[in-house]
Design an enzyme around this catalytic site. Structure first.
Site, PDB file in Angstrom:
ATOM      1  N   GLU A  25       0.839  -1.212   0.000  1.00  0.00           N
ATOM      2  CA  GLU A  25       0.000   0.000   0.000  1.00  0.00           C
ATOM      3  C   GLU A  25       0.869   1.256   0.000  1.00  0.00           C
ATOM      4  OE1 GLU A  25      -2.973  -0.377  -0.683  1.00  0.00           O
ATOM      5  OE2 GLU A  25      -3.126  -2.511  -0.248  1.00  0.00           O
TER       6      GLU A  25
ATOM      7  N   ASP B 174       3.932  -3.971  -5.943  1.00  0.00           N
ATOM      8  CA  ASP B 174       4.604  -5.210  -5.530  1.00  0.00           C
ATOM      9  C   ASP B 174       6.125  -5.027  -5.568  1.00  0.00           C
ATOM     10  OD1 ASP B 174       2.355  -6.635  -4.961  1.00  0.00           O
ATOM     11  OD2 ASP B 174       2.321  -7.814  -6.806  1.00  0.00           O
TER      12      ASP B 174
HETATM   13 ZN   LIG Z   1      -2.448  -2.737  -4.682  1.00  0.00          ZN
END
Ligand SMILES: [Zn+2]
Length: 480
Positions: free
Chosen positions: A304, A385
């Site tokens: 996040e 990611d």
């Molecule tokens: Zn995400």
């Protein structure tokens, strides 16, 4: 039909400023083109769903190598059952909505609705507000049984629903009130601009709607979302300290992390990043906090933080505003074309009728542009990611978190590639895990590569840029 006679009677009483009603739709090229695209969309939706289910039946019976040890045969069956149930219900809801719209458009009932909305020659603004309110009423009523069934039968059957009927009713009322309080003034201003904004009204309207969207994005986390859920700082002080360390590495403030009482509606787990300026925050569902280990929570948090750090919300806003400018220009160009009104039984252009018809006629086309948005979204997810790896230097916790999310949320592990390309806001799980494992074989990843096991969920965080819809009725298929 009754209203045909009513209209003929009404016609003689109309003032010159009022549109003349001719409640007969015209079978012309415009109508057939619209119907062609409309039905093509329905066919594509059904076909993609069937393709996805057939793919699941063919490949969903064996555990993918990377998930062995995390997901067993029983879990696999639960995943299949939930995916099939959700897909069937989703397509039934979609087709019913589409059938209702076709009835509204093709029955010639629209001019009658307009006469109901504007019996005394009210202005464009008041008449328009009433017209849109009346038009949205059938859909609102129809949505009630679907929402009840989705929550209390489908979601409940698969062990997700925790919502009481009371919570459902209060959500519905709050949602309705918010739409009225926020939507009505915006629509009124928009109609005022169409009527009095001159030839460049579309430019002012675009700016107005854009500013409104920014305002909502800014207010959502601090004012709107708290109407539906309780947001509080994390209770676990040890975790708070670790989060502060992790976010410190990214130059982000830990006070922007909240936990949300998602468990009062559903057992689904998720996390999201939202907001603009000072309202930016990372939200972790309480369900996620109880089901994940600390290192998994930190990995989700790092992901996040990646959305935050990489400016994904502002980037998304810029892309959407550019497209919206094109949209407004297009609407302005065709709003005065008489054929649009004649086709649906109106003999004169009326601003609010035009706004409804033009947006309705073009919406099936937008469906075919959806993959473009999905491609952008998946790109942002890959970047987030990558950022997780940059912060944690170890793919193992993130991979474990993804597996647990998949298992907890009964995510489809084997979506059809075309279906995933068309709809998925996140790359399919297997692809995400493989990418994480391949991109940084750092310390801690060895054990994990030699003993691959696991999964991920596309439901993880659908809300980089949230709308104002109540977080109530979870769409049965989180991948849409
Ligand atoms: Zn995400």
């Amino acid at each position: 039909m009754n209203f045909l006679r009513n209209h003929q009677g009404y016609k003689s009483l109309e003032s010159a400023a009022q549109p003349q009603f001719n409640p007969m739709i015209q079978l012309n090229l415009l109508l057939f083109s619209f119907l062609g695209v409309f039905l093509l969309r329905s066919a594509a939706q059904v076909l993609l769903d069937r393709l996805n289910i057939a793919h699941l039946r063919k490949h969903g019976g064996s555990i993918p190598e990377v998930f062995q040890g995390t997901v067993d045969q029983e879990k696999l069956q639960k995943i299949s059952a939930y995916t099939v149930d959700s897909a069937r219900f989703g397509i039934l809801t979609t087709l019913t909505d589409q059938a209702l719209l076709l009835v509204l458009l093709l029955s010639g009932v629209l001019p009658w609705i307009q006469s109901l909305a504007n019996p005394f020659g009210l202005g464009v603004v008041t008449g328009g507000l009433l017209f849109f309110a009346l038009l949205s009423l059938p859909g609102f009523i129809l949505d009630i049984p679907f929402s009840l069934y989705g929550n209390f039968v489908i979601e409940a059957r698969h062990g997700f629903n925790t919502k009481t009927l009371r919570v459902w009713v209060v959500d519905l009322l709050k949602g309705l009130l918010l739409s009225a309080l926020l939507g009505a003034p915006l629509l009124a201003l928009l109609l005022f601009l169409i009527q009095s904004g001159g030839p460049l009204w579309w430019l002012w309207a675009w700016a107005l709607v854009g500013l409104f969207e920014l305002l909502i994005l800014w207010l959502y986390p601090v004012l709107l979302a708290p109407l539906f859920n309780k947001f509080e700082p994390l209770a676990n002080q040890d975790l708070v300290r670790k989060i502060a360390d992790l976010l410190g590495k990214a130059d982000l403030k830990a006070k922007g992390v909240f936990q949300m009482d998602a468990s009062r509606r559903s057992r689904h787990t998720n996390a999201y990043f939202t907001g603009l300026g000072k309202s930016k925050r990372i939200v972790l569902y309480d369900t996620l906090l109880t089901s994940h280990t600390e290192e998994e929570i930190l990995a989700v948090l790092a992901h996040e933080a990646g959305h935050w750090k990489k400016w994904h919300v502002p980037k998304q806003v810029i892309i959407l505003e550019a497209l919206s400018l094109l949209g407004f220009y297009g609407v302005a160009k065709i709003l005065d074309v008489p054929l649009i009104y004649q086709t649906f039984g109106f003999s004169q252009p009326v601003a609010y009728v035009g706004l409804f018809l033009v947006t309705t006629l073009f919406s099936p086309l937008l469906y075919f542009a959806e993959p473009l948005g999905a491609v952008f979204s998946r790109r942002f997810e890959r970047e987030a990611d990558d950022y997780t790896l940059l912060l944690t230097r170890d793919p193992a916790p993130m991979v474990k978190a993804l597996k647990r999310l998949a298992s907890d949320n009964l995510s489809n592990l084997t979506p059809h590639p075309l279906y995933a390309w068309f709809y998925y806001s996140h790359p399919p799980l297997l692809e995400r895990i493989r990418r994480l494992q391949e991109s940084l074989p750092g310390p801690g990843s060895t054990e994990f590569l030699s003993n691959p096991a696991g999964a991920f969920s596309a439901a993880e965080h659908r809300k980089r840029a949230d709308g104002i819809s109540p977080p109530g009725g979870n769409p049965p298929n989180p991948n849409h």
